[in-house]
Design an enzyme around this catalytic site. Structure first.
Site, PDB file in Angstrom:
ATOM      1  CE1 TYR A 109      -4.135   0.919  -0.786  1.00 26.66           C
ATOM      2  CE2 TYR A 109      -3.683   2.606   0.825  1.00 26.66           C
ATOM      3  CZ  TYR A 109      -4.437   2.121  -0.209  1.00 26.66           C
ATOM      4  OH  TYR A 109      -5.499   2.838  -0.686  1.00 26.66           O
ATOM      5  NE  ARG A 162      -7.481  11.332  -3.751  1.00 23.76           N
ATOM      6  CZ  ARG A 162      -7.607  10.852  -2.529  1.00 23.76           C
ATOM      7  NH1 ARG A 162      -8.278  11.496  -1.645  1.00 23.76           N
ATOM      8  NH2 ARG A 162      -7.070   9.695  -2.165  1.00 23.76           N
ATOM      9  CE  LYS A 180      -8.364   1.619   1.696  1.00 23.82           C
ATOM     10  NZ  LYS A 180      -8.185   3.044   1.630  1.00 23.82           N
ATOM     11  CD  GLU A 251      -9.554   3.477  -1.608  1.00 23.79           C
ATOM     12  OE1 GLU A 251     -10.380   3.198  -0.716  1.00 23.79           O
ATOM     13  OE2 GLU A 251      -8.453   3.973  -1.372  1.00 23.79           O
ATOM     14  CG  ASP A 252      -7.724   6.790  -3.747  1.00 26.43           C
ATOM     15  OD1 ASP A 252      -8.065   7.268  -2.652  1.00 26.43           O
ATOM     16  OD2 ASP A 252      -6.608   6.316  -3.949  1.00 26.43           O
ATOM     17  CG  ASP A 274     -10.712   4.003   3.883  1.00 22.68           C
ATOM     18  OD1 ASP A 274     -11.028   3.944   5.086  1.00 22.68           O
ATOM     19  OD2 ASP A 274      -9.534   4.042   3.490  1.00 22.68           O
ATOM     20  CG  ASP A 275     -10.468   8.118  -0.208  1.00 24.43           C
ATOM     21  OD1 ASP A 275      -9.437   7.557   0.159  1.00 24.43           O
ATOM     22  OD2 ASP A 275     -11.038   7.899  -1.298  1.00 24.43           O
ATOM     23  CG  ASN A 416      -0.827   8.925   2.550  1.00 23.01           C
ATOM     24  OD1 ASN A 416       0.025   8.950   3.419  1.00 23.01           O
ATOM     25  ND2 ASN A 416      -2.069   8.517   2.756  1.00 23.01           N
TER      26      ASN A 416
HETATM   27  P1  NAD Z   1      -8.530  16.582  -2.240  1.00 21.35           P
HETATM   28  O1  NAD Z   1      -7.955  16.862  -3.558  1.00 21.35           O
HETATM   29  O2  NAD Z   1      -9.960  16.252  -2.102  1.00 21.35           O
HETATM   30  O3  NAD Z   1      -8.258  17.850  -1.277  1.00 21.35           O
HETATM   31  C1  NAD Z   1      -7.076  18.581  -1.250  1.00 21.35           C
HETATM   32  C2  NAD Z   1      -7.375  19.906  -0.546  1.00 21.35           C
HETATM   33  O4  NAD Z   1      -6.151  20.577  -0.295  1.00 21.35           O
HETATM   34  C3  NAD Z   1      -8.244  20.851  -1.344  1.00 21.35           C
HETATM   35  O5  NAD Z   1      -9.184  21.455  -0.498  1.00 21.35           O
HETATM   36  C4  NAD Z   1      -7.257  21.912  -1.834  1.00 21.35           C
HETATM   37  O6  NAD Z   1      -7.847  23.189  -2.037  1.00 21.35           O
HETATM   38  C5  NAD Z   1      -6.305  21.933  -0.671  1.00 21.35           C
HETATM   39  N1  NAD Z   1      -4.986  22.500  -1.004  1.00 21.35           N
HETATM   40  C6  NAD Z   1      -4.265  22.369  -2.132  1.00 21.35           C
HETATM   41  N2  NAD Z   1      -3.119  23.075  -2.027  1.00 21.35           N
HETATM   42  C7  NAD Z   1      -3.121  23.647  -0.816  1.00 21.35           C
HETATM   43  C8  NAD Z   1      -2.214  24.474  -0.128  1.00 21.35           C
HETATM   44  N3  NAD Z   1      -1.054  24.851  -0.674  1.00 21.35           N
HETATM   45  N4  NAD Z   1      -2.543  24.890   1.115  1.00 21.35           N
HETATM   46  C9  NAD Z   1      -3.696  24.504   1.681  1.00 21.35           C
HETATM   47  N5  NAD Z   1      -4.585  23.718   1.076  1.00 21.35           N
HETATM   48  C10 NAD Z   1      -4.304  23.279  -0.149  1.00 21.35           C
HETATM   49  O7  NAD Z   1      -7.687  15.410  -1.623  1.00 21.35           O
HETATM   50  P2  NAD Z   1      -8.077  14.509  -0.355  1.00 21.35           P
HETATM   51  O8  NAD Z   1      -8.793  13.286  -0.783  1.00 21.35           O
HETATM   52  O9  NAD Z   1      -8.734  15.341   0.672  1.00 21.35           O
HETATM   53  O10 NAD Z   1      -6.625  14.051   0.104  1.00 21.35           O
HETATM   54  C11 NAD Z   1      -5.675  14.993   0.527  1.00 21.35           C
HETATM   55  C12 NAD Z   1      -4.469  14.259   1.046  1.00 21.35           C
HETATM   56  O11 NAD Z   1      -4.835  13.509   2.190  1.00 21.35           O
HETATM   57  C13 NAD Z   1      -3.841  13.282   0.037  1.00 21.35           C
HETATM   58  O12 NAD Z   1      -2.457  13.465   0.008  1.00 21.35           O
HETATM   59  C14 NAD Z   1      -4.158  11.937   0.617  1.00 21.35           C
HETATM   60  O13 NAD Z   1      -3.124  11.003   0.372  1.00 21.35           O
HETATM   61  C15 NAD Z   1      -4.250  12.238   2.098  1.00 21.35           C
HETATM   62  N6  NAD Z   1      -5.061  11.238   2.811  1.00 21.35           N
HETATM   63  C16 NAD Z   1      -4.509  10.668   3.904  1.00 21.35           C
HETATM   64  C17 NAD Z   1      -5.192   9.713   4.593  1.00 21.35           C
HETATM   65  C18 NAD Z   1      -4.572   9.123   5.835  1.00 21.35           C
HETATM   66  O14 NAD Z   1      -3.506   9.444   6.184  1.00 21.35           O
HETATM   67  N7  NAD Z   1      -5.204   8.294   6.563  1.00 21.35           N
HETATM   68  C19 NAD Z   1      -6.440   9.300   4.149  1.00 21.35           C
HETATM   69  C20 NAD Z   1      -7.015   9.910   3.006  1.00 21.35           C
HETATM   70  C21 NAD Z   1      -6.302  10.895   2.358  1.00 21.35           C
END
Ligand code: NAD
Length: 563
Positions: A109, A162, A180, A251-252, A274-275, A416
């Site tokens: 993963y 995504r 997953k 997912e994603d 899950d996200d 991530n």
């Molecule tokens: P997304 O694209 O839905 O959201 C990204 C957000 O970040 C948007 O609101 C965007 O406007 C904002 N953004 C972009 N650039 C920015 C900046 N410079 N400053 C502040 N905000 C900014 O993506 P997502 O699904 O919400 O995922 C975001 C991250 O979270 C990914 O890297 C993903 O890997 C991570 N994630 C981690 C976990 C975990 O650790 N358990 C789980 C899910 C997602």
């Protein structure tokens, strides 16, 4: 409606009647035991001469695999090696994985799976799961009929739009549903033969992929709106018609689809995202455990999010539901403890260009702020959560400013893969002289500082989704509710030991994942039976029942079926 039958898992010990013979068995990963077939099986199943004479047991096979695995130094080579093993011998693959979970989760993963997805068309070797694409529209039931099994407990489906923090990877995103589901099996004991990864190929807008001669998806721009939802509706209808109790995990998907999809189906079919929900629960659990460290309440914190996408809003929703529940306040009141910063600065009600729907509940009625640092100076947060997908957004200035007003800042850099983390563990600890309580999405090694070993927690969704999925499946839940994730978060937070908290770790040791998933699944089942959401009859001992439903990778004895 209560069903007569309960969840049925194939016996692990009763002999399996096998109709296949010889190479047909060795080439079937669900049947193959490699060098482990005994003399009688070799005799009756037409395997004589097809295997070396010595009979190895599973332990010895694991040893051989590990010797070869450790010869690889490149993570992507390790990934390819493991997938090839899964394609040869499923039982051995899961045994190896479960015995080396900490070492191999970052390969199967995040982060390695992300690189594997980027290279998917180039490293592809063998079919795994199903692809539903645009041109299947109107014939999806027929396509799903090609799946050989009538028993599917869980589907993980992505449109590849995504992938982790890597953006639109189109059909290359297939690595994620595959990975997953591998975690569901290893982490919670869903049965591997009853899992189905699906890639919904509705096109890609990734120019590099569209121009890559080895890209394996359809070379079509992504479809949106009605065209997109019609194909998803058709998939949901076909999948639930063929497998009525199946759990569908979204997912994603990009934000613009993730929230509407969840809202469209969450009360209709057994599904979750899950996200949104899993990430929310794992973060809430980390915060609940952090409260155990600082001996405070969540309702006394000020929480700033960097990012306002599906992960951030999912986390904020779960935290606010948690705070509301613990402190008898309304969710609206709890939301006043949250500030969100996205790519355009602080999310406020006064934004001229309007706000996306999921951000509205968190829009602040205050002056705009363009930068995270400005927000940190103004709000003086005690908790800073990064889910922006943007590396280095937690700068030294941001972290030190936060620490000026907060003795033990709680910093979660959840983006991530590792290269996208808002800051590293070393940075968080050094900039706060070791005071920070730090967790990240991808794993970081322990940090030695001032004679103390600080162990960063990994806010890995894997702590939550396998247990929730297992619980929902084995009680025959009709839907997955936010309360189930909330229960899962509380269960997980209670499983962190005092020693772990003392080392700064706010998540339990991942090597205990089976125990964790069992506890979460039992809690989810309890809730489902209490709320009348479970279709199967309630057993006397839920925990024992869940334990009995978990798959363990062991070889079953085979006997030749009459031909
Ligand atoms: P997304 O694209 O839905 O959201 C990204 C957000 O970040 C948007 O609101 C965007 O406007 C904002 N953004 C972009 N650039 C920015 C900046 N410079 N400053 C502040 N905000 C900014 O993506 P997502 O699904 O919400 O995922 C975001 C991250 O979270 C990914 O890297 C993903 O890997 C991570 N994630 C981690 C976990 C975990 O650790 N358990 C789980 C899910 C997602």
């Amino acid at each position: 409606m209560l069903q007569e039958t309960k969840f049925h898992l194939p016996s692990a010990t009763d002999p399996l009647q096998v109709t296949e013979r010889g190479l047909e068995i060795l080439n079937n990963p669900c049947l193959n035991k490699g060098t482990s077939f005994n003399d009688e099986e070799r005799e009756t199943l037409g395997l004589k001469g097809l295997l070396p004479p010595f009979r190895a047991d599973l332990e010895e096979q694991v040893q051989r695999v590990m010797e070869n695995y450790r010869r690889h130094t490149d993570p992507l080579d390790k990934y390819t090696f493991l997938i090839a093993l899964a394609d040869r011998n499923s039982t051995l693959f899961y045994r190896v994985l479960m015995e080396n979970l900490l070492e191999m989760t970052p390969i199967m993963y995040t982060p390695t799976v992300g690189y594997a997805c980027q290279q998917f068309g180039h490293i592809y070797r063998k079919a795994r799961g199903m692809y539903i694409h645009l041109h299947h529209k109107g014939r999806i039931a027929e396509v799903l009929d090609n799946w050989p099994s009538d028993e599917v407990d869980i589907i993980v489906i992505s449109d590849g739009s995504r992938i982790l923090g890597l953006g639109d990877l189109g059909a290359n995103g297939m690595g994620i549903p595959i990975g997953k589901l591998v975690l569901y099996v290893a982490g919670a004991g869903l049965h591997p033969d009853r899992t189905l990864p699906i890639l919904l190929d509705v096109g890609t807008d990734n120019e590099e992929l569209l121009n890559d001669p080895l890209y394996l998806g359809i070379t079509h721009r992504r479809v949106h709106g009605d065209e997109f939802y019609e194909i998803v509706d058709e998939f949901v209808q076909a999948a639930t018609a063929r497998w009525p109790n199946v759990l569908i995990q979204w997912e994603d998907f990009t934000n613009d689809k993730a929230f509407p999809l969840l809202n469209r189906y969450r009360d209709e079919v057994l599904c979750f995202n899950d996200d949104i929900q899993g990430t929310g629960a794992v973060a809430l659990s980390g915060l609940l455990a952090s409260m155990r460290v600082i001996d405070e309440h969540l309702s006394d914190q000020r929480i700033v999010f960097c990012g306002a996408g599906s992960a951030a809003v999912g986390i904020a929703d779960m935290i606010c539901a948690g705070i509301a529940d613990e402190h008898s306040m309304s969710t609206e009141e709890a939301r006043k403890l949250v500030w969100m910063v996205d790519s355009r600065g602080l999310v406020t009600t006064t934004r001229e260009s309007g706000l996306e729907k999921h951000k509205i509940p968190y829009a602040r009625d205050e002056a705009p702020a363009a930068e995270l640092l400005e927000v940190v100076k103004r709000v003086k947060p005690t908790i800073l959560i990064g889910a922006s997908g943007q590396a280095h957004t937690f700068t030294e200035d941001v972290v030190k400013t936060m620490h000026e007003h907060c003795e033990q800042p709680i910093i979660f850099a959840l983006s991530n893969p590792t290269t996208k983390a808002e800051c590293t563990a070393v940075e968080a600890y050094h900039w706060t002289s070791g005071a920070a309580i730090f967790a990240s999405g991808s794993p970081f090694p322990a940090v030695r500082l001032n004679g103390k070993v600080l162990v960063p927690g990994q806010g890995n969704n894997m702590f939550i989704f396998p247990g929730v999925g297992l619980g929902a499946v084995v009680c025959g839940a009709t839907k997955v509710t936010d309360e189930m994730f909330f229960t899962a978060a509380k269960t997980l937070a209670h499983m962190v030991t005092k020693e772990e908290l003392r080392a700064g770790t706010i998540y339990p040791d991942l090597s205990k994942i089976r125990q964790i998933s069992l506890a979460i699944a039992a809690a989810v089942c309890r809730l489902a039976w209490d709320e009348g959401l479970a279709q199967y009859p309630e057993p006397d001992d839920i925990r024992q029942y869940v334990r009995d439903c978990m798959y363990h990778p062991d070889y079953r004895p085979y006997i030749a079926a009459e031909e």
